[in-house]
Scaffold this motif. Structure first.
Motif, PDB file in Angstrom:
ATOM      1  N   ALA A  92      20.423 -48.359 -23.105  1.00 24.28           N
ATOM      2  CA  ALA A  92      20.333 -47.786 -21.766  1.00 24.28           C
ATOM      3  C   ALA A  92      19.513 -48.672 -20.839  1.00 24.28           C
ATOM      4  O   ALA A  92      19.881 -48.897 -19.677  1.00 24.28           O
ATOM      5  CB  ALA A  92      19.717 -46.385 -21.843  1.00 24.28           C
TER       6      ALA A  92
ATOM      7  N   LYS B 233      21.501 -51.826 -19.862  1.00 26.03           N
ATOM      8  CA  LYS B 233      22.517 -51.522 -18.843  1.00 26.03           C
ATOM      9  C   LYS B 233      21.874 -51.344 -17.471  1.00 26.03           C
ATOM     10  O   LYS B 233      22.403 -51.822 -16.461  1.00 26.03           O
ATOM     11  CB  LYS B 233      23.292 -50.256 -19.227  1.00 26.03           C
ATOM     12  CG  LYS B 233      24.264 -50.453 -20.376  1.00 26.03           C
ATOM     13  CD  LYS B 233      25.053 -49.169 -20.655  1.00 26.03           C
ATOM     14  CE  LYS B 233      26.072 -49.368 -21.755  1.00 26.03           C
ATOM     15  NZ  LYS B 233      26.860 -48.142 -22.026  1.00 26.03           N
ATOM     16  N   GLN B 234      20.745 -50.685 -17.446  1.00 29.42           N
ATOM     17  CA  GLN B 234      20.048 -50.469 -16.180  1.00 29.42           C
ATOM     18  C   GLN B 234      19.600 -51.801 -15.569  1.00 29.42           C
ATOM     19  O   GLN B 234      19.626 -51.981 -14.348  1.00 29.42           O
ATOM     20  CB  GLN B 234      18.840 -49.556 -16.389  1.00 29.42           C
ATOM     21  CG  GLN B 234      18.130 -49.166 -15.105  1.00 29.42           C
ATOM     22  CD  GLN B 234      17.038 -48.138 -15.343  1.00 29.42           C
ATOM     23  OE1 GLN B 234      16.780 -47.737 -16.474  1.00 29.42           O
ATOM     24  NE2 GLN B 234      16.380 -47.708 -14.278  1.00 29.42           N
TER      25      GLN B 234
ATOM     26  N   LYS C  58      21.180 -54.481 -15.925  1.00 30.81           N
ATOM     27  CA  LYS C  58      22.409 -55.240 -15.727  1.00 30.81           C
ATOM     28  C   LYS C  58      22.489 -56.472 -16.626  1.00 30.81           C
ATOM     29  O   LYS C  58      23.126 -57.466 -16.289  1.00 30.81           O
ATOM     30  CB  LYS C  58      22.565 -55.651 -14.255  1.00 30.81           C
ATOM     31  CG  LYS C  58      22.682 -54.450 -13.324  1.00 30.81           C
ATOM     32  CD  LYS C  58      22.911 -54.867 -11.884  1.00 30.81           C
ATOM     33  CE  LYS C  58      23.050 -53.638 -10.990  1.00 30.81           C
ATOM     34  NZ  LYS C  58      23.267 -53.992  -9.571  1.00 30.81           N
TER      35      LYS C  58
ATOM     36  N   TRP D 220      26.936 -55.122 -20.225  1.00 31.66           N
ATOM     37  CA  TRP D 220      28.103 -54.566 -19.542  1.00 31.66           C
ATOM     38  C   TRP D 220      28.015 -53.039 -19.541  1.00 31.66           C
ATOM     39  O   TRP D 220      27.794 -52.423 -20.584  1.00 31.66           O
ATOM     40  CB  TRP D 220      29.357 -55.026 -20.268  1.00 31.66           C
ATOM     41  CG  TRP D 220      30.649 -54.671 -19.606  1.00 31.66           C
ATOM     42  CD1 TRP D 220      30.934 -54.711 -18.283  1.00 31.66           C
ATOM     43  CD2 TRP D 220      31.848 -54.232 -20.277  1.00 31.66           C
ATOM     44  NE1 TRP D 220      32.234 -54.321 -18.060  1.00 31.66           N
ATOM     45  CE2 TRP D 220      32.820 -54.027 -19.270  1.00 31.66           C
ATOM     46  CE3 TRP D 220      32.195 -54.007 -21.606  1.00 31.66           C
ATOM     47  CZ2 TRP D 220      34.103 -53.596 -19.548  1.00 31.66           C
ATOM     48  CZ3 TRP D 220      33.470 -53.589 -21.888  1.00 31.66           C
ATOM     49  CH2 TRP D 220      34.423 -53.391 -20.870  1.00 31.66           C
ATOM     50  N   ARG D 221      28.191 -52.428 -18.374  1.00 34.29           N
ATOM     51  CA  ARG D 221      27.958 -50.982 -18.260  1.00 34.29           C
ATOM     52  C   ARG D 221      28.985 -50.150 -19.024  1.00 34.29           C
ATOM     53  O   ARG D 221      28.746 -48.973 -19.290  1.00 34.29           O
ATOM     54  CB  ARG D 221      27.934 -50.567 -16.786  1.00 34.29           C
ATOM     55  CG  ARG D 221      29.238 -50.744 -16.026  1.00 34.29           C
ATOM     56  CD  ARG D 221      29.000 -50.549 -14.532  1.00 34.29           C
ATOM     57  NE  ARG D 221      30.206 -50.723 -13.739  1.00 34.29           N
ATOM     58  CZ  ARG D 221      31.000 -49.725 -13.358  1.00 34.29           C
ATOM     59  NH1 ARG D 221      30.708 -48.491 -13.715  1.00 34.29           N
ATOM     60  NH2 ARG D 221      32.074 -49.955 -12.628  1.00 34.29           N
TER      61      ARG D 221
END
Length: 220
Positions: free
Chosen positions: A132, A135-136, A138, A141-142
């Motif tokens: 998490a 992803k936050q 970046k 990959w989300r």
């Protein structure tokens, strides 16, 4: 010297065994010299091999095992793809979210890796938080999917056993840096044996030896 650097990390032998093997070939090399060669050249071998590796795929399997370094348990974080090809690895004293994120960041920086479609882990709570956060930030990959399914990690578990088999004759490590340099040698030779070097089969020992010679030949 290159023979020592390539032979020791792929065989469950001690430095004294290696000294005897060299003596059988007419070479008198003390086992402490063999150790110094591994420490100096195993990381350099990995550095030179990395640009020649095939791309790994986007299905990652991540897990950790533990090794004893000077009477203290240290965790070896590892990532392989769905074909068992080594993505990356990292030693860490703590076993937490920050350690998992450091493994991911190191893996993303390699030239032979791609951003994963799936990341398969066990039930440890550190991994969802690490994914998490990545992803936050970046960095990941989300749309990457995290799967906490233990049996799908059998591939990386098998790789742990290979490391444990090689570590056993060494009777443990005295320093973290020493452990890391030797593990780099283990993993680099394993990548070659898995056929991860472009144009060289995993069972083509002669071609692998010629490849290593060429990497260290200034005229090549």
């Amino acid at each position: 010297m290159l023979w020592v650097v390539c032979w020791y990390p792929q065989s469950p032998i001690s430095y004294r065994d290696l000294e005897l093997m060299l003596r059988d070939r007419g070479l008198s090399v003390n086992h402490t010299t063999d150790h110094r060669w591994i420490q100096a050249y195993a990381p350099e071998l990995e550095k030179r091999v990395r640009p020649h590796l095939r791309l790994t795929n986007g299905s990652w399997r991540v897990d950790e095992t533990y090794l004893k370094v000077k009477a203290r348990w240290i965790y070896l974080y590892r990532a392989v793809d769905s074909r068992g090809r080594t993505i990356d690895f990292r030693l860490s004293a703590p076993r937490d979210t920050a350690a998992a994120k450091r493994l991911f960041r190191k893996a993303f920086a390699q030239s032979n890796t791609v951003n994963p479609r799936t990341i398969t882990v066990d039930k440890k709570v550190a991994y969802p938080k690490a994914v998490a956060d990545m992803k936050q930030d970046k960095r990941l990959w989300r749309f990457s999917k995290l799967r906490q399914i233990k049996y799908l990690n059998n591939i990386v578990e098998q790789d742990h056993r290979r490391v444990e088999r090689l570590v056993r004759p060494s009777l443990g490590f005295k320093r973290l840096r020493t452990a890391w340099n030797i593990l780099v040698g283990y993993k680099t030779l394993a990548m070659m044996r898995k056929g991860q070097v472009k144009g060289i089969g995993g069972d083509d020992i002669v071609a692998q030896a010629a490849f290593v010679d060429a990497l260290f030949d200034p005229a090549a």
